[in-house]
Motif scaffolding. Structure first.
Motif, PDB file in Angstrom:
ATOM      1  N   VAL A   1       0.841  -1.204   0.000  1.00  0.00           N
ATOM      2  CA  VAL A   1       0.000   0.000   0.000  1.00  0.00           C
ATOM      3  C   VAL A   1       0.875   1.253   0.000  1.00  0.00           C
ATOM      4  O   VAL A   1       0.640   2.191  -0.772  1.00  0.00           O
ATOM      5  CB  VAL A   1      -0.973  -0.007   1.207  1.00  0.00           C
ATOM      6  CG1 VAL A   1      -1.625   1.350   1.400  1.00  0.00           C
ATOM      7  CG2 VAL A   1      -2.026  -1.086   1.026  1.00  0.00           C
ATOM      8  N   GLY A   2       1.903   1.261   0.827  1.00  0.00           N
ATOM      9  CA  GLY A   2       2.802   2.422   0.870  1.00  0.00           C
ATOM     10  C   GLY A   2       3.509   2.667  -0.452  1.00  0.00           C
ATOM     11  O   GLY A   2       3.650   3.810  -0.890  1.00  0.00           O
ATOM     12  N   ALA A   3       3.952   1.577  -1.091  1.00  0.00           N
ATOM     13  CA  ALA A   3       4.630   1.722  -2.383  1.00  0.00           C
ATOM     14  C   ALA A   3       3.674   2.272  -3.440  1.00  0.00           C
ATOM     15  O   ALA A   3       4.036   3.168  -4.215  1.00  0.00           O
ATOM     16  CB  ALA A   3       5.210   0.380  -2.830  1.00  0.00           C
ATOM     17  N   PHE A   4       2.448   1.759  -3.473  1.00  0.00           N
ATOM     18  CA  PHE A   4       1.487   2.236  -4.470  1.00  0.00           C
ATOM     19  C   PHE A   4       1.067   3.680  -4.187  1.00  0.00           C
ATOM     20  O   PHE A   4       0.826   4.453  -5.116  1.00  0.00           O
ATOM     21  CB  PHE A   4       0.284   1.302  -4.549  1.00  0.00           C
ATOM     22  CG  PHE A   4       0.634  -0.084  -5.024  1.00  0.00           C
ATOM     23  CD1 PHE A   4       1.552  -0.290  -6.049  1.00  0.00           C
ATOM     24  CD2 PHE A   4       0.047  -1.195  -4.440  1.00  0.00           C
ATOM     25  CE1 PHE A   4       1.875  -1.561  -6.493  1.00  0.00           C
ATOM     26  CE2 PHE A   4       0.361  -2.478  -4.869  1.00  0.00           C
ATOM     27  CZ  PHE A   4       1.281  -2.658  -5.896  1.00  0.00           C
ATOM     28  N   LYS A   5       1.001   4.070  -2.922  1.00  0.00           N
ATOM     29  CA  LYS A   5       0.741   5.485  -2.595  1.00  0.00           C
ATOM     30  C   LYS A   5       1.880   6.355  -3.118  1.00  0.00           C
ATOM     31  O   LYS A   5       1.647   7.449  -3.635  1.00  0.00           O
ATOM     32  CB  LYS A   5       0.588   5.675  -1.091  1.00  0.00           C
ATOM     33  CG  LYS A   5      -0.743   5.229  -0.551  1.00  0.00           C
ATOM     34  CD  LYS A   5      -0.831   5.471   0.947  1.00  0.00           C
ATOM     35  CE  LYS A   5      -2.164   5.020   1.498  1.00  0.00           C
ATOM     36  NZ  LYS A   5      -2.233   5.196   2.969  1.00  0.00           N
TER      37      LYS A   5
ATOM     38  N   SER B   1       1.671   9.388  -5.805  1.00  0.00           N
ATOM     39  CA  SER B   1       2.154  10.742  -5.511  1.00  0.00           C
ATOM     40  C   SER B   1       3.040  11.257  -6.644  1.00  0.00           C
ATOM     41  O   SER B   1       3.115  12.455  -6.881  1.00  0.00           O
ATOM     42  CB  SER B   1       2.903  10.788  -4.178  1.00  0.00           C
ATOM     43  OG  SER B   1       4.160  10.161  -4.275  1.00  0.00           O
ATOM     44  N   LEU B   2       3.695  10.333  -7.356  1.00  0.00           N
ATOM     45  CA  LEU B   2       4.559  10.712  -8.478  1.00  0.00           C
ATOM     46  C   LEU B   2       3.797  10.775  -9.797  1.00  0.00           C
ATOM     47  O   LEU B   2       4.161  11.530 -10.691  1.00  0.00           O
ATOM     48  CB  LEU B   2       5.724   9.723  -8.595  1.00  0.00           C
ATOM     49  CG  LEU B   2       6.664   9.679  -7.391  1.00  0.00           C
ATOM     50  CD1 LEU B   2       7.588   8.473  -7.491  1.00  0.00           C
ATOM     51  CD2 LEU B   2       7.465  10.973  -7.295  1.00  0.00           C
ATOM     52  N   GLN B   3       2.758   9.953  -9.933  1.00  0.00           N
ATOM     53  CA  GLN B   3       1.952   9.875 -11.156  1.00  0.00           C
ATOM     54  C   GLN B   3       0.469   9.875 -10.753  1.00  0.00           C
ATOM     55  O   GLN B   3      -0.202   8.841 -10.831  1.00  0.00           O
ATOM     56  CB  GLN B   3       2.280   8.596 -11.927  1.00  0.00           C
ATOM     57  CG  GLN B   3       3.688   8.505 -12.446  1.00  0.00           C
ATOM     58  CD  GLN B   3       3.882   9.369 -13.659  1.00  0.00           C
ATOM     59  OE1 GLN B   3       3.066   9.386 -14.558  1.00  0.00           O
ATOM     60  NE2 GLN B   3       4.963  10.114 -13.674  1.00  0.00           N
ATOM     61  N   PRO B   4      -0.066  11.032 -10.314  1.00  0.00           N
ATOM     62  CA  PRO B   4      -1.416  11.051  -9.747  1.00  0.00           C
ATOM     63  C   PRO B   4      -2.538  10.652 -10.706  1.00  0.00           C
ATOM     64  O   PRO B   4      -3.611  10.253 -10.248  1.00  0.00           O
ATOM     65  CB  PRO B   4      -1.598  12.492  -9.270  1.00  0.00           C
ATOM     66  CG  PRO B   4      -0.472  13.269  -9.812  1.00  0.00           C
ATOM     67  CD  PRO B   4       0.576  12.320 -10.284  1.00  0.00           C
TER      68      PRO B   4
ATOM     69  N   TYR C   1      -1.760   2.580 -11.279  1.00  0.00           N
ATOM     70  CA  TYR C   1      -1.304   2.703  -9.895  1.00  0.00           C
ATOM     71  C   TYR C   1      -2.492   2.836  -8.945  1.00  0.00           C
ATOM     72  O   TYR C   1      -2.476   2.312  -7.837  1.00  0.00           O
ATOM     73  CB  TYR C   1      -0.353   3.879  -9.732  1.00  0.00           C
ATOM     74  CG  TYR C   1       0.935   3.745 -10.513  1.00  0.00           C
ATOM     75  CD1 TYR C   1       1.429   2.499 -10.902  1.00  0.00           C
ATOM     76  CD2 TYR C   1       1.675   4.857 -10.872  1.00  0.00           C
ATOM     77  CE1 TYR C   1       2.607   2.377 -11.619  1.00  0.00           C
ATOM     78  CE2 TYR C   1       2.864   4.752 -11.586  1.00  0.00           C
ATOM     79  CZ  TYR C   1       3.323   3.505 -11.954  1.00  0.00           C
ATOM     80  OH  TYR C   1       4.492   3.397 -12.653  1.00  0.00           O
ATOM     81  N   ASN C   2      -3.521   3.541  -9.370  1.00  0.00           N
ATOM     82  CA  ASN C   2      -4.710   3.684  -8.542  1.00  0.00           C
ATOM     83  C   ASN C   2      -5.376   2.325  -8.318  1.00  0.00           C
ATOM     84  O   ASN C   2      -5.770   1.979  -7.203  1.00  0.00           O
ATOM     85  CB  ASN C   2      -5.689   4.676  -9.169  1.00  0.00           C
ATOM     86  CG  ASN C   2      -6.795   5.061  -8.224  1.00  0.00           C
ATOM     87  OD1 ASN C   2      -6.561   5.283  -7.039  1.00  0.00           O
ATOM     88  ND2 ASN C   2      -8.001   5.148  -8.734  1.00  0.00           N
TER      89      ASN C   2
END
Length: 129
Positions: free
Chosen positions: A79-83, A87-90, A95-96
Motif C-alpha cells: 500500500v505504501g509503495a502504491f501510494k 504521488s509521483l503519477q497522480p 497505480y490507482n
C-alpha cells in the motif's frame, strides 16, 4: 540483444559484473526483474528495495516493489509503495487500481475474511508508507 533479454542465471552474473560500484538504481531494477523472472522473489525484493531507496522518484521501481510486496503478503508495504507511485503519477489508472486492490487485501486480511498469503519473513530496509 540486451543483456537482460535471456533471463538466464548467466545474465545475472553478467549484469553484476558490468554494473559499476556502488550499483546504480538501474542495475538494481534490472537485476530485480531478472531475479523475479527466475523465481527468486526475495532476491528481487532486495534489489527493488535498493533501487527504490536509491531513486525514490522512480515510480516504475516503486510499482515493482509494491507488486512483490503484495505477492509476498507484505500488504502495508505494498500500500505504501502504491501510494508513492500515485504521488509521483497522480493520474495513473494502473497505480490507482493497484493501490485499491492492495488496500482491499489489507483490510480483508485484518478482518480475517480472506485466505490470502500470510506475510513472509522478508523485512524490507525501507517502508514506503
Amino acid at each position: 540483444a540486451p543483456l537482460y533479454a535471456s533471463w538466464q542465471p548467466g545474465a545475472l552474473l553478467g549484469l553484476t559484473n558490468v554494473c559499476p560500484r556502488p550499483d546504480p538504481p538501474l542495475c538494481h531494477h534490472l537485476r530485480g526483474i531478472m531475479h523475479e523472472r527466475l523465481g527468486h522473489l526475495h532476491a528481487a525484493m532486495h534489489d527493488y528495495d535498493a533501487a527504490a531507496r536509491a531513486d525514490p522518484e522512480n515510480h516504475m521501481v516503486l510499482y515493482c516493489y509494491g507488486v512483490k510486496c503484495r505477492q509476498l503478503g507484505l500488504l502495508s508495504q505494498a500500500v505504501g509503495a502504491f501510494k508513492g507511485c500515485l504521488s509521483l503519477q497522480p493520474d495513473s489508472e494502473k497505480y490507482n487500481r493497484a493501490l485499491l486492490e492492495a488496500s482491499d487485501l489489507q483490510r480483508n486480511w485484518k478482518e480475517g475474511r480472506v485466505g490470502c498469503v500470510k506475510p513472509c519473513a522478508y523485512k524490507a530496509a525501507h517502508h514506503w508508507s
